[in-house]
Design a protein around this motif. Structure first.
Motif, PDB file in Angstrom:
ATOM      1  N   LEU A   1       0.708  -1.263  -0.143  1.00  0.00           N
ATOM      2  CA  LEU A   1      -0.114  -0.166  -0.067  1.00  0.00           C
ATOM      3  C   LEU A   1       0.851   1.358   0.103  1.00  0.00           C
ATOM      4  O   LEU A   1       0.346   2.125  -0.818  1.00  0.00           O
ATOM      5  N   ILE A   2       1.984   1.004   0.731  1.00  0.00           N
ATOM      6  CA  ILE A   2       2.902   2.382   0.609  1.00  0.00           C
ATOM      7  C   ILE A   2       3.411   2.534  -0.771  1.00  0.00           C
ATOM      8  O   ILE A   2       3.588   3.601  -1.358  1.00  0.00           O
ATOM      9  N   PHE A   3       3.642   1.318  -1.355  1.00  0.00           N
ATOM     10  CA  PHE A   3       4.174   1.472  -2.754  1.00  0.00           C
ATOM     11  C   PHE A   3       3.104   2.001  -3.674  1.00  0.00           C
ATOM     12  O   PHE A   3       3.506   2.917  -4.401  1.00  0.00           O
ATOM     13  N   LEU A   4       1.943   1.670  -3.687  1.00  0.00           N
ATOM     14  CA  LEU A   4       0.745   2.329  -4.367  1.00  0.00           C
ATOM     15  C   LEU A   4       0.720   3.708  -3.941  1.00  0.00           C
ATOM     16  O   LEU A   4       0.187   4.513  -5.062  1.00  0.00           O
ATOM     17  N   LEU A   5       0.794   4.095  -2.686  1.00  0.00           N
ATOM     18  CA  LEU A   5       0.668   5.438  -2.227  1.00  0.00           C
ATOM     19  C   LEU A   5       1.451   6.659  -2.984  1.00  0.00           C
ATOM     20  O   LEU A   5       1.041   7.630  -3.208  1.00  0.00           O
ATOM     21  N   PHE A   6       2.734   5.904  -3.423  1.00  0.00           N
ATOM     22  CA  PHE A   6       3.535   7.002  -4.219  1.00  0.00           C
ATOM     23  C   PHE A   6       3.647   6.692  -5.524  1.00  0.00           C
ATOM     24  O   PHE A   6       3.566   7.469  -6.547  1.00  0.00           O
ATOM     25  N   LEU A   7       3.289   5.272  -5.825  1.00  0.00           N
ATOM     26  CA  LEU A   7       3.269   4.953  -7.339  1.00  0.00           C
ATOM     27  C   LEU A   7       2.113   5.798  -8.124  1.00  0.00           C
ATOM     28  O   LEU A   7       2.577   6.330  -9.187  1.00  0.00           O
ATOM     29  N   ILE A   8       1.108   5.743  -7.565  1.00  0.00           N
ATOM     30  CA  ILE A   8      -0.173   6.225  -8.468  1.00  0.00           C
ATOM     31  C   ILE A   8      -0.149   7.603  -8.783  1.00  0.00           C
ATOM     32  O   ILE A   8      -0.237   8.223  -9.867  1.00  0.00           O
ATOM     33  N   PRO A   9       0.229   8.522  -7.565  1.00  0.00           N
ATOM     34  CA  PRO A   9       0.298   9.885  -7.801  1.00  0.00           C
ATOM     35  C   PRO A   9       1.537  10.305  -8.597  1.00  0.00           C
ATOM     36  O   PRO A   9       1.389  11.403  -9.514  1.00  0.00           O
ATOM     37  N   GLY A  10       2.526   9.485  -8.707  1.00  0.00           N
ATOM     38  CA  GLY A  10       3.798   9.571  -9.209  1.00  0.00           C
ATOM     39  C   GLY A  10       3.402   9.601 -10.735  1.00  0.00           C
ATOM     40  O   GLY A  10       3.996  10.145 -11.574  1.00  0.00           O
ATOM     41  N   LEU A  11       2.742   8.504 -11.205  1.00  0.00           N
ATOM     42  CA  LEU A  11       2.475   8.126 -12.452  1.00  0.00           C
ATOM     43  C   LEU A  11       1.503   9.207 -13.050  1.00  0.00           C
ATOM     44  O   LEU A  11       1.885   9.731 -14.054  1.00  0.00           O
ATOM     45  N   VAL A  12       0.630   9.559 -12.242  1.00  0.00           N
ATOM     46  CA  VAL A  12      -0.356  10.427 -12.731  1.00  0.00           C
ATOM     47  C   VAL A  12       0.310  11.805 -13.002  1.00  0.00           C
ATOM     48  O   VAL A  12       0.281  12.604 -14.264  1.00  0.00           O
ATOM     49  N   TYR A  13       0.861  12.266 -12.069  1.00  0.00           N
ATOM     50  CA  TYR A  13       1.766  13.908 -12.325  1.00  0.00           C
ATOM     51  C   TYR A  13       2.776  13.411 -13.466  1.00  0.00           C
ATOM     52  O   TYR A  13       2.836  14.429 -14.226  1.00  0.00           O
ATOM     53  N   GLY A  14       3.383  12.280 -13.638  1.00  0.00           N
ATOM     54  CA  GLY A  14       4.452  12.164 -14.666  1.00  0.00           C
ATOM     55  C   GLY A  14       3.714  12.232 -16.001  1.00  0.00           C
ATOM     56  O   GLY A  14       4.322  12.838 -16.955  1.00  0.00           O
ATOM     57  N   ILE A  15       2.576  11.683 -16.297  1.00  0.00           N
ATOM     58  CA  ILE A  15       1.809  11.615 -17.395  1.00  0.00           C
ATOM     59  C   ILE A  15       1.601  12.834 -17.802  1.00  0.00           C
ATOM     60  O   ILE A  15       1.547  13.420 -18.996  1.00  0.00           O
ATOM     61  N   ILE A  16       0.752  13.723 -16.653  1.00  0.00           N
ATOM     62  CA  ILE A  16       0.327  14.928 -17.175  1.00  0.00           C
ATOM     63  C   ILE A  16       1.595  15.987 -17.351  1.00  0.00           C
ATOM     64  O   ILE A  16       1.259  16.813 -18.156  1.00  0.00           O
ATOM     65  N   ILE A  17       2.431  15.853 -16.645  1.00  0.00           N
ATOM     66  CA  ILE A  17       3.635  16.974 -16.838  1.00  0.00           C
ATOM     67  C   ILE A  17       4.471  16.475 -18.068  1.00  0.00           C
ATOM     68  O   ILE A  17       5.322  17.428 -18.785  1.00  0.00           O
ATOM     69  N   GLY A  18       4.406  15.226 -18.529  1.00  0.00           N
ATOM     70  CA  GLY A  18       4.920  14.613 -19.819  1.00  0.00           C
ATOM     71  C   GLY A  18       6.261  13.963 -19.419  1.00  0.00           C
ATOM     72  O   GLY A  18       7.090  13.740 -20.446  1.00  0.00           O
ATOM     73  N   LYS A  19       6.681  14.038 -18.205  1.00  0.00           N
ATOM     74  CA  LYS A  19       7.957  13.264 -17.782  1.00  0.00           C
ATOM     75  C   LYS A  19       7.810  11.827 -18.092  1.00  0.00           C
ATOM     76  O   LYS A  19       8.865  11.268 -18.501  1.00  0.00           O
ATOM     77  N   ILE A  20       6.861  11.230 -17.891  1.00  0.00           N
ATOM     78  CA  ILE A  20       6.447   9.886 -18.116  1.00  0.00           C
ATOM     79  C   ILE A  20       5.520   9.673 -19.233  1.00  0.00           C
ATOM     80  O   ILE A  20       4.193  10.019 -19.518  1.00  0.00           O
ATOM     81  N   ASN A  21       6.107   9.267 -20.423  1.00  0.00           N
ATOM     82  CA  ASN A  21       5.220   9.338 -21.878  1.00  0.00           C
ATOM     83  C   ASN A  21       5.266   7.979 -22.351  1.00  0.00           C
ATOM     84  O   ASN A  21       4.397   7.605 -23.512  1.00  0.00           O
ATOM     85  N   SER A  22       6.036   6.966 -21.705  1.00  0.00           N
ATOM     86  CA  SER A  22       5.905   5.692 -22.184  1.00  0.00           C
ATOM     87  C   SER A  22       6.165   4.854 -21.300  1.00  0.00           C
ATOM     88  O   SER A  22       6.421   4.929 -20.142  1.00  0.00           O
ATOM     89  N   SER A  23       6.082   3.330 -21.711  1.00  0.00           N
ATOM     90  CA  SER A  23       6.335   2.247 -20.551  1.00  0.00           C
ATOM     91  C   SER A  23       7.811   2.422 -20.050  1.00  0.00           C
ATOM     92  O   SER A  23       8.218   2.065 -19.073  1.00  0.00           O
ATOM     93  N   LYS A  24       8.798   2.938 -21.234  1.00  0.00           N
ATOM     94  CA  LYS A  24      10.082   2.813 -20.925  1.00  0.00           C
ATOM     95  C   LYS A  24      10.267   4.076 -19.664  1.00  0.00           C
ATOM     96  O   LYS A  24      11.163   3.614 -18.836  1.00  0.00           O
ATOM     97  N   THR A  25       9.702   5.126 -19.922  1.00  0.00           N
ATOM     98  CA  THR A  25      10.176   5.908 -18.824  1.00  0.00           C
ATOM     99  C   THR A  25       9.642   5.713 -17.444  1.00  0.00           C
ATOM    100  O   THR A  25      10.161   6.123 -16.391  1.00  0.00           O
ATOM    101  N   PHE A  26       8.335   5.041 -17.485  1.00  0.00           N
ATOM    102  CA  PHE A  26       7.843   4.912 -16.163  1.00  0.00           C
ATOM    103  C   PHE A  26       8.854   3.583 -15.592  1.00  0.00           C
ATOM    104  O   PHE A  26       8.895   3.841 -14.416  1.00  0.00           O
ATOM    105  N   ILE A  27       9.009   2.461 -16.431  1.00  0.00           N
ATOM    106  CA  ILE A  27      10.430   1.848 -15.824  1.00  0.00           C
ATOM    107  C   ILE A  27      11.552   2.233 -15.495  1.00  0.00           C
ATOM    108  O   ILE A  27      12.281   2.093 -14.554  1.00  0.00           O
ATOM    109  N   GLU A  28      11.861   3.382 -16.104  1.00  0.00           N
ATOM    110  CA  GLU A  28      13.242   4.036 -15.799  1.00  0.00           C
ATOM    111  C   GLU A  28      12.877   4.864 -14.341  1.00  0.00           C
ATOM    112  O   GLU A  28      14.213   4.907 -13.717  1.00  0.00           O
ATOM    113  N   GLY A  29      11.807   5.246 -13.930  1.00  0.00           N
ATOM    114  CA  GLY A  29      11.777   5.623 -12.584  1.00  0.00           C
ATOM    115  C   GLY A  29      12.178   4.797 -11.671  1.00  0.00           C
ATOM    116  O   GLY A  29      12.863   4.919 -10.577  1.00  0.00           O
ATOM    117  N   MET A  30      11.457   3.506 -11.812  1.00  0.00           N
ATOM    118  CA  MET A  30      11.855   2.188 -10.756  1.00  0.00           C
ATOM    119  C   MET A  30      13.256   1.963 -10.904  1.00  0.00           C
ATOM    120  O   MET A  30      13.770   1.693  -9.625  1.00  0.00           O
TER     121      MET A  30
END
Length: 517
Positions: free
Chosen positions: A314-343
């Protein structure tokens, strides 16, 4: 040639003491090498003591306590055959890595950075000090983000408000490092310490299970204590004394606290909406009496409840979900590659941690198999019982000893892995729970972080100070932080004593007492 000799000023007593601490500390091996050495020491001690009959009873079996020689052929074969599982099944490893995967995405996308900037930008001038300290405390959720983000921002914010920037750095450092174990937001530190505590407790009681949030209520209350105390020390003690430190740095190159742009503000807003939605879903699904989150008896807080077993995910999801939403809207996460790059980036920073954990796991295995820990616990408990010291004095001694050791061994996990197998079984023999022992350790570990040059980020904070005062050095920073350290150690300890006396809950499924069988 002139015969005139210039007499250099003699270093102060504090500086001489710190110099001695640095010399002694530099002679200690790296934490990983330290546990390798301890492993060999355990082997040798188990061999030397295996033929001695001790007048002690093993509390687990009720029989005479014997030391098992770990240098026999059978013992070494068992050690090497279980080496992989010792590491892979070592509780702190999995829980920390899982939590870091989510935190890594939140940090990589910029969600944590934006959140901290948003909080500070909306703070009234007179609330700058407590807010800087509080944000420093919360930054622990992003592991080292507070050191590289909040501390320099503390100086920038104070300077922009017309206050001494070194006071801002001191306040931020007090929150990030001095209040390291005070946090109302669950972080990777909670399961890390709990896992080590549980491993230490299971040396005496193999069936004992601790909750990852076993200190949560206490650390939440401690965050308020550290913030209030740090506020008073910064404004009334530290900042007035900094008036003599004139600003002579190159302020033209000073980093600025940039306000959130429209796209960042929008992304942050939707990220927080996703957190609220996620928490609402969790509440709705956990509330019904027939919820799958509940244990068979219908409770949510029992150890067997799936909700309790899912705290780290749940701690994992508490940071993963908003981080993903923020990254998609801001344009920092625009593909599965950049998503995995964060991890991946988060995992790449955990390499040293994994090395240390590997050797800690092997040490704890050998320590447990040898029965040396149980011998120390039983004999230590007997000595403490003979001294007839009140439990409060015993716990205070643990806090002071931890704070002293922290001057030489900076890693919280490595230090607790060294102390827990000794302290926890010993205190359990005195009826003191592992939950309370861990809370005491957290106070000692946090309070002296800010005065030891051996803490990895200490030199970095000195550099931050030199941006404003070029003559600032280790002595400057230590003298600036010493009032925080002493006050935290004394007041926080007294707070634990009062908290204990009132019988307030330490955390989820936590207790103050351990019933000795």
């Amino acid at each position: 040639m002139s015969d005139v000799q210039v007499s250099l000023p003699q270093p102060s007593l504090v500086q001489r003491c710190l110099d001695r601490v640095e010399v002694v500390g530099n002679k200690l091996p790296d934490p990983a090498a330290l546990f390798i050495s301890l492993l060999f020491i355990v082997w040798l001690l188990s061999w030397a003591l295996s033929g001695i009959n001790f007048d002690a009873i093993d509390p687990r079996t009720g029989e005479a306590l014997l030391i098992n020689n770990q240098l026999t052929g059978d013992a070494l074969a068992a050690f090497f055959s279980s080496m992989v599982t010792n590491f892979s099944h070592f509780h702190p490893v999995g829980v920390v890595l899982v939590a870091m995967l989510g935190i890594g995405v939140a940090e990589y996308s910029g969600f944590i950075n934006a959140g901290l900037r948003a909080i500070m930008a909306k703070t009234a001038t007179w609330l700058l000090t407590p807010m800087v300290i509080l944000v420093g405390i919360v930054s622990h959720s992003a592991v080292d983000a507070g050191y590289v983000l909040v501390i320099p921002l503390g100086g920038v914010i104070f300077y922009a408000a017309g206050r001494h920037p070194l006071a801002g750095i001191a306040a931020a450092f007090a929150g990030v490092s001095g209040g390291f174990s005070a946090n109302f937001v669950p972080s990777a530190l909670d399961p890390m310490l709990q896992g080590i505590s549980q491993a230490g407790a299971q040396l005496l009681d193999p069936n004992i299970v601790l909750n990852p949030l076993n200190n949560y209520y206490f650390t939440t209350a401690s965050a308020l204590v550290v913030t209030a105390l740090g506020w008073f020390i910064t404004d009334k003690i530290v900042e007035p004394k900094l008036a003599k430190n004139e600003l002579d740095g190159d302020l033209s190159d000073l980093p600025t606290m940039e306000p959130l742009q429209d796209n960042e503000r929008k992304a942050l807003r939707w990220a927080m909406v996703s957190v609220v939605i996620g928490l609402a879903i969790l509440f709705v699904t956990a509330y019904p009496a027939s919820s799958s989150w509940r244990a068979d008896d219908g409770t949510l807080t029992a150890f067997a409840a799936p909700l309790m077993k899912s705290i780290v995910p749940l701690i994992f999801l508490l940071f993963l979900i908003p981080g993903l939403v923020y990254g998609i809207i801001i344009g920092k996460i625009n593909s599965s590659k950049t998503f995995i790059e964060g991890m991946s980036k988060a995992m790449s920073s955990m390499g040293y941690y994994l090395v240390i954990m590997f050797f800690i796991a092997q040490f704890i295995y050998a320590f447990g198999q040898s029965n040396l820990g149980i011998l120390l616990a039983v004999e230590g408990a007997a000595a403490l019982k003979a001294m007839a010291l009140p439990a409060g004095i015993t716990i205070t001694g643990i806090i002071i000893l931890t704070g002293f050791i922290n001057l030489f061994v900076g890693s919280a996990s490595a230090k607790w892995a060294l102390l827990a197998p000794i302290f926890i079984p010993m205190l359990m023999q005195l009826g003191i729970s592992p939950d309370l022992a861990q809370a005491a350790y957290r106070i000692g570990d946090s309070s002296t972080n800010i005065i030891t040059p051996l803490m990895p980020y200490f030199p970095l904070v000195v550099v931050f100070c030199q941006r404003y005062v070029t003559s600032a050095g280790i002595g400057t920073l230590t003298a600036m932080m010493l009032p925080f350290s002493i006050s935290f150690l004394i007041i926080w300890t007294l707070f634990l004593m009062a908290y204990w006396a009132l019988g307030l809950p330490l955390g989820l499924q936590a207790s103050y007492e351990y019933m000795v069988n």
